[in-house]
Design a protein around this motif. Structure first.
Motif, mmCIF file in Angstrom:
data_model
loop_
_atom_site.group_PDB
_atom_site.id
_atom_site.type_symbol
_atom_site.label_atom_id
_atom_site.label_comp_id
_atom_site.label_asym_id
_atom_site.label_seq_id
_atom_site.Cartn_x
_atom_site.Cartn_y
_atom_site.Cartn_z
ATOM 1 N N ILE A 270 0.860 -1.186 0.000
ATOM 2 C CA ILE A 270 0.000 0.000 0.000
ATOM 3 C C ILE A 270 0.892 1.230 0.000
ATOM 4 O O ILE A 270 1.816 1.338 0.810
ATOM 5 C CB ILE A 270 -0.938 0.014 1.228
ATOM 6 C CG1 ILE A 270 -1.811 -1.241 1.231
ATOM 7 C CG2 ILE A 270 -1.785 1.286 1.254
ATOM 8 C CD1 ILE A 270 -2.620 -1.441 2.489
ATOM 9 N N PHE A 271 0.618 2.154 -0.937
ATOM 10 C CA PHE A 271 1.424 3.354 -1.060
ATOM 11 C C PHE A 271 0.528 4.582 -1.099
ATOM 12 O O PHE A 271 -0.634 4.502 -1.507
ATOM 13 C CB PHE A 271 2.268 3.320 -2.346
ATOM 14 C CG PHE A 271 3.247 2.193 -2.383
ATOM 15 C CD1 PHE A 271 4.427 2.254 -1.654
ATOM 16 C CD2 PHE A 271 2.996 1.059 -3.130
ATOM 17 C CE1 PHE A 271 5.332 1.206 -1.681
ATOM 18 C CE2 PHE A 271 3.894 0.004 -3.162
ATOM 19 C CZ PHE A 271 5.067 0.082 -2.446
ATOM 20 N N HIS B 248 -1.341 -1.499 -4.211
ATOM 21 C CA HIS B 248 -0.542 -1.800 -5.406
ATOM 22 C C HIS B 248 -0.438 -3.289 -5.668
ATOM 23 O O HIS B 248 -0.373 -3.709 -6.820
ATOM 24 C CB HIS B 248 0.868 -1.207 -5.271
ATOM 25 C CG HIS B 248 0.907 0.245 -5.575
ATOM 26 N ND1 HIS B 248 1.497 0.754 -6.682
ATOM 27 C CD2 HIS B 248 0.383 1.305 -4.910
ATOM 28 C CE1 HIS B 248 1.355 2.071 -6.698
ATOM 29 N NE2 HIS B 248 0.683 2.427 -5.630
ATOM 30 N N LYS B 249 -0.424 -4.103 -4.603
ATOM 31 C CA LYS B 249 -0.205 -5.536 -4.796
ATOM 32 C C LYS B 249 -0.711 -6.299 -3.583
ATOM 33 O O LYS B 249 -0.554 -5.868 -2.455
ATOM 34 C CB LYS B 249 1.294 -5.803 -4.993
ATOM 35 C CG LYS B 249 1.668 -7.240 -5.268
ATOM 36 C CD LYS B 249 1.375 -7.622 -6.683
ATOM 37 C CE LYS B 249 1.810 -9.053 -6.968
ATOM 38 N NZ LYS B 249 1.142 -9.610 -8.100
ATOM 39 N N ALA C 229 -3.178 -5.420 -9.257
ATOM 40 C CA ALA C 229 -2.958 -5.584 -7.814
ATOM 41 C C ALA C 229 -3.177 -7.019 -7.323
ATOM 42 O O ALA C 229 -2.467 -7.492 -6.452
ATOM 43 C CB ALA C 229 -3.839 -4.613 -7.032
ATOM 44 N N PHE C 230 -4.172 -7.705 -7.862
ATOM 45 C CA PHE C 230 -4.479 -9.077 -7.452
ATOM 46 C C PHE C 230 -4.302 -10.068 -8.605
ATOM 47 O O PHE C 230 -4.638 -11.243 -8.473
ATOM 48 C CB PHE C 230 -5.925 -9.171 -6.944
ATOM 49 C CG PHE C 230 -6.166 -8.386 -5.683
ATOM 50 C CD1 PHE C 230 -6.129 -9.007 -4.447
ATOM 51 C CD2 PHE C 230 -6.439 -7.033 -5.734
ATOM 52 C CE1 PHE C 230 -6.352 -8.293 -3.283
ATOM 53 C CE2 PHE C 230 -6.665 -6.307 -4.570
ATOM 54 C CZ PHE C 230 -6.615 -6.940 -3.341
ATOM 55 N N ALA C 231 -3.769 -9.618 -9.716
ATOM 56 C CA ALA C 231 -3.719 -10.397 -10.954
ATOM 57 C C ALA C 231 -3.027 -11.746 -10.790
ATOM 58 O O ALA C 231 -2.038 -11.878 -10.065
ATOM 59 C CB ALA C 231 -3.019 -9.599 -12.047
ATOM 60 N N TYR D 288 -7.048 -4.511 -15.200
ATOM 61 C CA TYR D 288 -6.520 -5.846 -14.918
ATOM 62 C C TYR D 288 -6.305 -6.113 -13.418
ATOM 63 O O TYR D 288 -5.506 -6.972 -13.050
ATOM 64 C CB TYR D 288 -5.209 -6.089 -15.674
ATOM 65 C CG TYR D 288 -5.319 -5.896 -17.166
ATOM 66 C CD1 TYR D 288 -6.052 -6.787 -17.937
ATOM 67 C CD2 TYR D 288 -4.709 -4.821 -17.787
ATOM 68 C CE1 TYR D 288 -6.155 -6.614 -19.313
ATOM 69 C CE2 TYR D 288 -4.819 -4.637 -19.158
ATOM 70 C CZ TYR D 288 -5.539 -5.525 -19.913
ATOM 71 O OH TYR D 288 -5.647 -5.354 -21.272
ATOM 72 N N ALA D 289 -6.989 -5.392 -12.552
ATOM 73 C CA ALA D 289 -6.785 -5.525 -11.102
ATOM 74 C C ALA D 289 -6.908 -6.968 -10.630
ATOM 75 O O ALA D 289 -6.153 -7.412 -9.773
ATOM 76 C CB ALA D 289 -7.757 -4.626 -10.345
ATOM 77 N N PHE D 290 -7.845 -7.714 -11.197
ATOM 78 C CA PHE D 290 -8.053 -9.114 -10.818
ATOM 79 C C PHE D 290 -7.833 -10.054 -12.019
ATOM 80 O O PHE D 290 -8.309 -11.187 -12.008
ATOM 81 C CB PHE D 290 -9.468 -9.304 -10.261
ATOM 82 C CG PHE D 290 -9.674 -8.580 -8.962
ATOM 83 C CD1 PHE D 290 -9.363 -9.185 -7.759
ATOM 84 C CD2 PHE D 290 -10.169 -7.287 -8.948
ATOM 85 C CE1 PHE D 290 -9.551 -8.519 -6.558
ATOM 86 C CE2 PHE D 290 -10.351 -6.607 -7.752
ATOM 87 C CZ PHE D 290 -10.043 -7.226 -6.556
#
Length: 156
Positions: free
Chosen positions: A8-9, A18-19, A45-47, A67-69
């Motif tokens: 987290i940023f 972010h990831k 982030a969850f890809a 493309y978050a997931f």
């Protein structure tokens, strides 16, 4: 769930996820970090996390990036808070087992969600977004508590 599972940023528009690096099947995406509001789930982030089956995004997060997931092959259910108002068209691309997106808001709020971005080969699964009371799973997921994520580096 622990802080080490998330990157987290503080970005241009506030705190951003972010990831996610964990391997839990049920993910409670926090909306606060060290007392600050998280607004955005970043691209990828969850890809490609095939452990994830159910995701509950908590109140406060407003935007889900490209493309978050993506390619979360076992993702079945996503719960969105009424604060989500922007979702990239490719946020759930490759989530072939996604059955339901539960929205914790009303019909007017749902109609105000902006699906942004372009994709000539992918159609956003808007028809899978259901208002919370319409879903059999909503009782379980609505009672899912939000995790408290605190930055251990700021503790005295």
């Amino acid at each position: 769930m622990k802080l080490d599972d998330f990157e987290i940023f503080n970005g241009l528009f506030g705190y951003e996820i972010h990831k996610y690096k964990g391997n839990d099947s049920v993910i409670n995406v926090p909306s606060k970090y060290d007392g600050n509001q998280i607004k955005y789930i970043c691209s990828y982030a969850f890809a490609s996390n095939n452990s994830i089956e159910h995701v509950c995004i908590h109140h406060g997060i407003s935007d889900i990036g490209a493309y978050a997931f993506r390619n979360c092959k076992n993702l079945k259910t996503v719960v969105l808070p009424d604060t989500v108002n922007k979702i990239n068209i490719t946020a759930f691309k490759g989530c072939d087992n996604l059955k339901e997106i539960i929205f914790k808001g009303n019909k007017k709020q749902k109609s105000n969600i902006t699906i942004y971005g372009t994709s000539s080969t992918y159609r956003f699964p808007y028809d899978k977004i259901k208002i919370a009371p319409e879903s059999e799973l909503s009782k379980f997921l609505n009672n899912t508590e939000e995790p408290i994520i605190e930055d251990q580096n700021h503790k005295k």
